[in-house]
Design an enzyme around this catalytic site. Structure first.
Site, PDB file in Angstrom:
ATOM      1  CD  GLU A  34      44.745  61.830   2.465  1.00  0.00           C
ATOM      2  OE1 GLU A  34      45.405  61.202   1.643  1.00  0.00           O
ATOM      3  OE2 GLU A  34      44.417  61.366   3.579  1.00  0.00           O
ATOM      4  NE  ARG A 259      36.619  57.860  11.772  1.00  0.00           N
ATOM      5  CZ  ARG A 259      37.409  58.518  10.936  1.00  0.00           C
ATOM      6  NH1 ARG A 259      38.459  59.172  11.374  1.00  0.00           N
ATOM      7  NH2 ARG A 259      37.156  58.516   9.644  1.00  0.00           N
ATOM      8  CE  LYS A 269      38.554  61.054   2.850  1.00  0.00           C
ATOM      9  NZ  LYS A 269      39.364  62.270   3.001  1.00  0.00           N
TER      10      LYS A 269
HETATM   11  P1  ATP Z   1      37.898  58.695   5.680  1.00  0.00           P
HETATM   12  O1  ATP Z   1      38.200  57.570   6.617  1.00  0.00           O
HETATM   13  O2  ATP Z   1      36.456  58.841   5.388  1.00  0.00           O
HETATM   14  O3  ATP Z   1      38.743  58.685   4.458  1.00  0.00           O
HETATM   15  P2  ATP Z   1      39.659  60.591   6.831  1.00  0.00           P
HETATM   16  O4  ATP Z   1      39.779  60.778   8.281  1.00  0.00           O
HETATM   17  O5  ATP Z   1      40.766  59.858   6.166  1.00  0.00           O
HETATM   18  O6  ATP Z   1      38.242  59.991   6.516  1.00  0.00           O
HETATM   19  P3  ATP Z   1      40.282  63.308   6.174  1.00  0.00           P
HETATM   20  O7  ATP Z   1      40.051  64.030   4.920  1.00  0.00           O
HETATM   21  O8  ATP Z   1      41.660  63.053   6.611  1.00  0.00           O
HETATM   22  O9  ATP Z   1      39.465  61.942   6.058  1.00  0.00           O
HETATM   23  O10 ATP Z   1      39.455  63.995   7.365  1.00  0.00           O
HETATM   24  C1  ATP Z   1      39.456  65.363   7.647  1.00  0.00           C
HETATM   25  C2  ATP Z   1      39.025  65.539   9.078  1.00  0.00           C
HETATM   26  O11 ATP Z   1      37.735  64.979   9.273  1.00  0.00           O
HETATM   27  C3  ATP Z   1      39.959  64.838  10.026  1.00  0.00           C
HETATM   28  O12 ATP Z   1      40.252  65.724  11.072  1.00  0.00           O
HETATM   29  C4  ATP Z   1      39.189  63.645  10.497  1.00  0.00           C
HETATM   30  O13 ATP Z   1      39.525  63.345  11.811  1.00  0.00           O
HETATM   31  C5  ATP Z   1      37.752  64.119  10.405  1.00  0.00           C
HETATM   32  N1  ATP Z   1      36.804  63.015  10.202  1.00  0.00           N
HETATM   33  C6  ATP Z   1      36.768  62.132   9.186  1.00  0.00           C
HETATM   34  N2  ATP Z   1      35.787  61.234   9.366  1.00  0.00           N
HETATM   35  C7  ATP Z   1      35.164  61.552  10.522  1.00  0.00           C
HETATM   36  C8  ATP Z   1      34.052  61.008  11.256  1.00  0.00           C
HETATM   37  N3  ATP Z   1      33.392  59.946  10.824  1.00  0.00           N
HETATM   38  N4  ATP Z   1      33.690  61.621  12.402  1.00  0.00           N
HETATM   39  C9  ATP Z   1      34.346  62.705  12.846  1.00  0.00           C
HETATM   40  N5  ATP Z   1      35.383  63.263  12.217  1.00  0.00           N
HETATM   41  C10 ATP Z   1      35.806  62.702  11.063  1.00  0.00           C
HETATM   42 MG    MG Z   2      42.752  61.019   6.918  1.00  0.00          MG
END
Ligand code: ATP
Ligand code: MG
Length: 553
Positions: A34, A259, A269
């Site tokens: 995102e 994760r 983020k």
């Molecule tokens: P954040 O909580 O940091 O905002 P998010 O999951 O909302 O992370 P996205 O941009 O939606 O951020 O993530 C893109 C991809 O990265 C998704 O498939 C998500 O599952 C994966 N991802 C994000 N954080 C992790 C993590 N700590 N470990 C493994 N995969 C992750």
């Molecule tokens: Mg997300």
């Protein structure tokens, strides 16, 4: 990801094998960030899995901006995300997409669901939906569930046309109000939200919810395996329901993995942005940040990050990995690749009183004993040099074997010298140290074989360069500042950055390029900062110390 034995790869192998769900097809994955912030080391895990699976099976991986939620998304992030992925060594070819480009198609699928009696316009406010969601014993309710399809179709079109205010009504999938999985209790799939979208501007005032949009995006792109983190596990039935009930061109399969968490840092983020907005760090690329741009600026290499993820493996159990293991992976890579040089962080002048005035000579020093192909360089030497303040003591402590009056040390690759005295100012601060060198010890070995316990590093006083050195440490003083019941802001360390001005480095470093990585002998691995270095004045960031505190097991 060269390791092909994880459970995801096993499932993929089965799927594309004889009689499998994707028999005869080639693997197609996607990485769907995102664009509302920079990528961090947790995202790197996901993208290593997504791109890694495609690479391992000779398939393709798309890069897709998951931008269906119009708040806080920004074009700046899109470019940064691309840079970071390229830096890690992955390539999406010409398959770069915006989920928002599919809004029209998604709208069409929603209309299809309404027509089939599988979605309806609901006029409960978000608050009322929450209040009517029931519990494990009591089903949810909505008085609008049995509204005729024609009515919902007309209302949905009017929602799109902007006839209703934000939050006035939603489109809900008609699934199962009594489901034990609350995601299936007629989830909202469209809501009204008048926000300018970075890609579609104000063309839309209704936006699809993630759980409806994501499976459609995957299906539209012909994705076979939609790999995502564990929190989506309970959403998989809804994912499958959308795929099953919309006439999509492909039937992707969602598989979840754990994760990644790392000690002493936060990987969200929102929390990272908060640190920046509060001025607690210098931006997304502050070298203390767990973002990919921060790690890069710190001196991390793509190889170290890949190795870290490979060795952590892929599982179904969320875990928090010791930060020391990340550092261990970096050290291991830099040990074989980084050139050794000498730098004196806190210099004190050493005058060799019996060395001829005006004379200079050069010592040939190996660039990297781990890699002879890196060759040698000439390091200038003369009567006055700088040594580390800590390497001299006027009155030696017990077990101090370095320089003190009467004692001998070896100057790395140069001569053995014996301290003859020193000069201090009125506060006791040592200003100059005096020594005599042993002319017969050129290269560092004594002619008579007498033992010299310590070797210290040095730089020539005249032919060295002034530099700023920044020592970074952990951002947080607790292991898991990311835990829900922990206020991470209360645990920021005050001393995670120490800036040392007036360091002296070998003059050869004036020829280095920003981003170059070195081992400063005895001190650690350092990277020349890409933002703050200027011609004639390099700034070095400590990537990691030399000592390895990581203990396997
Ligand atoms: P954040 O909580 O940091 O905002 P998010 O999951 O909302 O992370 P996205 O941009 O939606 O951020 O993530 C893109 C991809 O990265 C998704 O498939 C998500 O599952 C994966 N991802 C994000 N954080 C992790 C993590 N700590 N470990 C493994 N995969 C992750
Ligand atoms: Mg997300």
């Amino acid at each position: 990801m060269s390791d092909t034995s994880n459970f995801i790869f096993d499932m993929i192998r089965e799927d594309i094998g004889p009689g499998g769900r994707f028999d005869g097809m080639s693997v197609h994955t996607r990485f769907p960030p995102e664009p509302n912030g920079y990528l961090h080391i947790g995202h790197a895990k996901a993208l290593e899995i997504d791109f890694g699976a495609a690479e391992a099976f000779g398939g393709l991986c798309n890069l897709r901006m998951d931008d269906t939620n119009p708040t806080k998304e920004d074009e700046e992030y899109v470019e940064a995300i691309k840079d970071d992925i390229r830096w890690l060594g992955h390539d999406w070819g010409d398959r770069f997409f915006y989920a928002s480009d599919y809004f029209e198609q998604m709208y069409g699928y929603a209309v299809e669901l309404i027509g089939k009696g599988l979605a309806y316009v609901c006029e409960l406010t978000p608050e009322e939906v929450r209040r009517n969601r029931g519990d494990l014993k009591v089903p949810a309710t909505s008085p609008f569930r049995d509204r005729p399809a024609e009515e919902s179709l007309a209302l949905f079109e009017r929602m799109r046309n902007g006839e209703f205010e934000d939050g006035k009504m939603t489109l809900r999938a008609r699934i199962d109000l009594a489901s034990g999985n609350f995601n299936m209790r007629d989830p909202v799939i469209y809501r009204i939200n008048r926000i300018n979208h970075h890609n579609t501007g104000n063309r839309w005032c209704i936006y699809p919810m993630y759980d409806f949009a994501h499976p459609l995006e995957d299906a539209i792109e012909g994705i076979t395996h939609s790999l995502c983190s564990l929190e989506f596990e309970a959403h998989r039935p809804l994912y499958d329901w959308v795929i099953e009930n919309c006439s999509v061109p492909a039937k992707p399969r969602q598989i979840e993995f754990a994760r990644l968490g790392i000690t002493h840092t936060v990987l969200s983020k929102r929390k990272l942005r908060n640190l920046i907005e509060k001025g607690l760090v210098d931006g997304w690329d502050d070298p203390r940040m767990p973002t990919l741009c921060g790690l890069r600026r710190r001196g991390y290499t793509p190889a170290a990050i890949r190795s870290f993820h490979e060795r952590n493996g892929v599982s179904k159990v969320n875990s928090v990995v010791d930060y020391a293991f990340l550092e261990h992976c970096l050290r291991e890579d830099l040990n074989t690749t980084a050139r050794r040089v000498m730098a004196v962080l806190r210099p004190v002048r050493l005058v060799l009183t019996n060395y001829p005035e005006g004379k200079t000579e050069n010592f040939e020093i190996e660039n990297n004993p781990e890699n002879p192909a890196d060759g040698v360089r000439e390091v200038p030497f003369s009567r006055e040099i700088f040594i580390e303040r800590d390497d001299f003591m006027a009155v030696p402590e017990k077990k101090f074997y370095r320089l003190y009056p009467g004692n001998e040390v070896r100057l790395k690759s140069a001569y053995v010298v014996r301290c003859t005295g020193f000069e201090a100012d009125e506060t006791g601060d040592v200003r100059t140290v005096y020594a005599e060198y042993d002319p017969d010890s050129r290269g560092g070995n004594t002619a008579d074989g007498r033992k010299v316990k310590s070797t210290i590093h040095w730089v020539d006083a005249a032919r060295s360069a002034d530099a700023t050195v920044r020592l970074y440490d952990r951002l947080f003083d607790v292991e898991e500042p990311d835990l829900a019941d922990c206020d991470y802001l209360d645990h920021l360390r005050a001393d995670s950055l120490e800036v040392i001005n007036g360091s002296r480095v070998e003059e050869s470093l004036l020829l280095a390029s920003a981003g170059d990585r070195f081992q400063f002998l005895r001190l650690g691995y350092f990277c020349m900062d890409v933002k703050d270095s200027s011609a004639g004045h390099p700034v070095f960031n400590r990537s990691v110390s030399l000592r390895d505190s990581y203990k396997p097991g």
